[in-house]
Design an enzyme around this catalytic site. Structure first.
Site, short mmCIF file in Angstrom:
data_model
loop_
_atom_site.label_atom_id
_atom_site.label_comp_id
_atom_site.label_asym_id
_atom_site.label_seq_id
_atom_site.Cartn_x
_atom_site.Cartn_y
_atom_site.Cartn_z
N LYS A 53 17.25 8.31 8.38
CA LYS A 53 18.19 7.61 9.26
C LYS A 53 17.75 7.78 10.71
O LYS A 53 17.79 6.83 11.50
CB LYS A 53 19.61 8.17 9.08
CG LYS A 53 20.26 7.68 7.78
CD LYS A 53 21.53 8.42 7.43
CE LYS A 53 22.02 7.99 6.05
NZ LYS A 53 23.12 8.79 5.51
N GLN A 97 27.13 13.37 6.84
CA GLN A 97 26.43 13.20 5.57
C GLN A 97 27.20 13.87 4.44
O GLN A 97 27.63 15.02 4.55
CB GLN A 97 25.01 13.80 5.69
CG GLN A 97 24.11 13.56 4.50
CD GLN A 97 23.77 12.09 4.27
OE1 GLN A 97 23.66 11.30 5.19
NE2 GLN A 97 23.62 11.71 3.02
N ASP A 120 30.15 4.35 8.70
CA ASP A 120 30.02 4.48 7.24
C ASP A 120 31.09 3.65 6.52
O ASP A 120 30.98 3.38 5.33
CB ASP A 120 30.24 5.95 6.83
CG ASP A 120 28.96 6.63 6.40
OD1 ASP A 120 28.04 5.93 5.92
OD2 ASP A 120 28.90 7.86 6.53
N1 GUN Z 1 25.77 10.37 0.90
C1 GUN Z 1 25.25 9.46 0.05
N2 GUN Z 1 25.35 8.21 0.56
C2 GUN Z 1 25.94 8.35 1.76
C3 GUN Z 1 26.31 7.43 2.78
O1 GUN Z 1 26.14 6.20 2.68
N3 GUN Z 1 26.90 7.98 3.87
C4 GUN Z 1 27.12 9.30 4.01
N4 GUN Z 1 27.72 9.73 5.12
N5 GUN Z 1 26.80 10.18 3.09
C5 GUN Z 1 26.21 9.70 1.98
#
Ligand code: GUN
Length: 290
Positions: A53, A97, A120
Site C-alpha cells: 500500500k 490494517q 476502507d
Molecule cells: N485486511 C484484509 N483486507 C483488508 C482491507 O481491505 N483493509 C484493511 N484495513 N485490512 C484488511
C-alpha cells in the site's frame, strides 16, 4: 476457453489516472492526498499488504504516513492515535490494517475512525450508506470487483449473482453493490445447503471464502463470469484462488486469475477513495454531514 480479466492491467490504468488527478489537485489547490496506515503487531501477511500500500501511494503521489505499533498496544493507545489522525488535516484517509491482535476490539477501533476519512468503507456509517444505496466510501475489494465486472461489458440487470462468503469486508458489501445494479443476489456460506447447485445457476460467481479451490470448475455454468477473491498458498508454495481455475476457465466467459486478478484492484480502489477524500476536503465539501 474464457477471457482472462487482468486486474493487474485495469489497476495500472486506474493508478495512472489517479496519478494525473493527484498532480492536478496539488497544482490547483496545494492539497496533496495523505493516507495514514496503522499496523498493530507483526502479522507477516499484514506487513506485506502494508508495504504494498505504501509503495502504491508513493507511485501515485499520495503521502503515505505509516504507524507501526507493537502487538502489546492497548486499545486506549490505539484509539488515541486514531483521534489524532482524525484531527490531522493533512490526513485524508485512515486505514487500520486488519486483523488486529487479540484483545483489541475491531468494532471499537473502526467506529472511532472519522467516517469522512474511512477510505476502507468499514465504519457502520459507510456500511449503512452502502446498504441504503447512497454510498460515500465503499469497501475496496468489492468496489474493485465492480470495476472488473464493468470492464467485461456485462449488463448485471436481472443476472443471477452468487457470492460465496459472507464477510463484512467482501461478501456482504459485494451483495449490495450487485443489488444496486439490479442483479438477483444470493449469499452462500459454510451452512448453505447444496452449494454446488447454487453456483451452477449463477451468471456471476464471486468466490471469497479463503479455501483453496473450494469452488469446483464443473460447478460453473457455461458462459458465467467468475471472480476469484481467494489467495491461498498451497503445499508446493504456489498461490491458488478459491476456484479451480483450470477447469473453471474452460466454462466461464470471463475469469480472474490468481494472482493478478482482484488483488491489485483492492489497492487501486484504496488510492481512489483517498484521492476522492482529499478532493472533497480541498473543495470544502463534506463527505459526511456532521
Ligand atoms: N485486511 C484484509 N483486507 C483488508 C482491507 O481491505 N483493509 C484493511 N484495513 N485490512 C484488511
Amino acid at each position: 476457453m474464457s477471457n482472462i480479466i487482468s486486474g493487474k492491467e485495469v489497476a495500472a490504468e486506474v493508478r495512472e489516472g489517479l496519478k494525473a488527478e493527484v498532480e492536478a489537485l496539488v497544482k490547483d489547490t496545494g492539497v496533496r492526498p495523505g493516507l495514514a496506515v496503522v499496523l498493530v503487531g507483526d502479522d507477516p501477511a499484514s506487513q506485506v499488504y502494508v508495504r504494498n500500500k505504501k509503495k502504491a501511494c508513493e507511485k501515485a503521489g499520495i503521502n503515505s504516513i505509516e504507524h507501526r505499533l507493537p502487538a502489546e498496544t492497548t486499545e486506549e493507545e490505539l484509539l488515541t492515535l486514531i483521534g489524532e489522525l482524525n484531527a490531522d488535516t493533512s490526513v485524508h484517509g485512515i486505514l487500520v490494517q486488519l486483523p488486529l491482535p487479540d484483545g483489541l476490539s475491531e468494532d471499537r477501533v473502526l467506529e472511532t475512525i472519522d467516517p469522512s476519512k474511512d477510505v476502507d468503507g468499514f465504519h457502520p456509517y459507510n456500511m449503512g450508506r452502502l446498504v441504503t444505496g447512497k454510498p460515500v466510501f465503499e469497501p475496496c475489494t468489492p468496489l474493485g470487483i465492480m470495476r472488473l465486472l464493468h470492464s467485461t461489458g456485462i449488463d448485471l440487470k436481472g443476472k443471477e449473482a452468487v457470492i460465496v462468503g459472507r464477510s463484512n469486508i467482501v461478501g456482504k458489501p459485494m451483495a449490495f453493490m450487485l443489488l444496486r445494479e439490479h442483479a438477483t443476489v444470493t449469499i452462500c456460506h459454510s451452512r448453505t445447503r447444496d452449494l454446488k447447485e447454487k453456483v451452477r445457476g449463477a451468471d456471476v460467481v464471486v468466490a471469497a471464502v479463503g479455501i483453496a479451490e473450494m469452488v469446483k470448475g464443473d460447478w460453473i455454468k457455461e458462459g458465467a463470469v467468475v471472480i476469484d477473491v481467494g489467495i491461498n498458498r498451497i503445499e508446493d508454495g504456489s498461490l491458488v484462488g478459491d476456484v479451480e481455475f483450470a477447469t473453471a476457465s474452460e466454462r466461464a466467459s470471463y475469469i480472474t486469475p490468481v494472482p493478478g486478478g482482484v488483488g491489485p484492484m483492492t489497492i487501486a480502489m484504496l488510492l481512489s477513495n483517498t484521492v476522492r477524500s482529499a478532493k472533497l476536503s480541498a473543495s470544502g465539501e463534506k463527505a459526511v454531514a456532521s
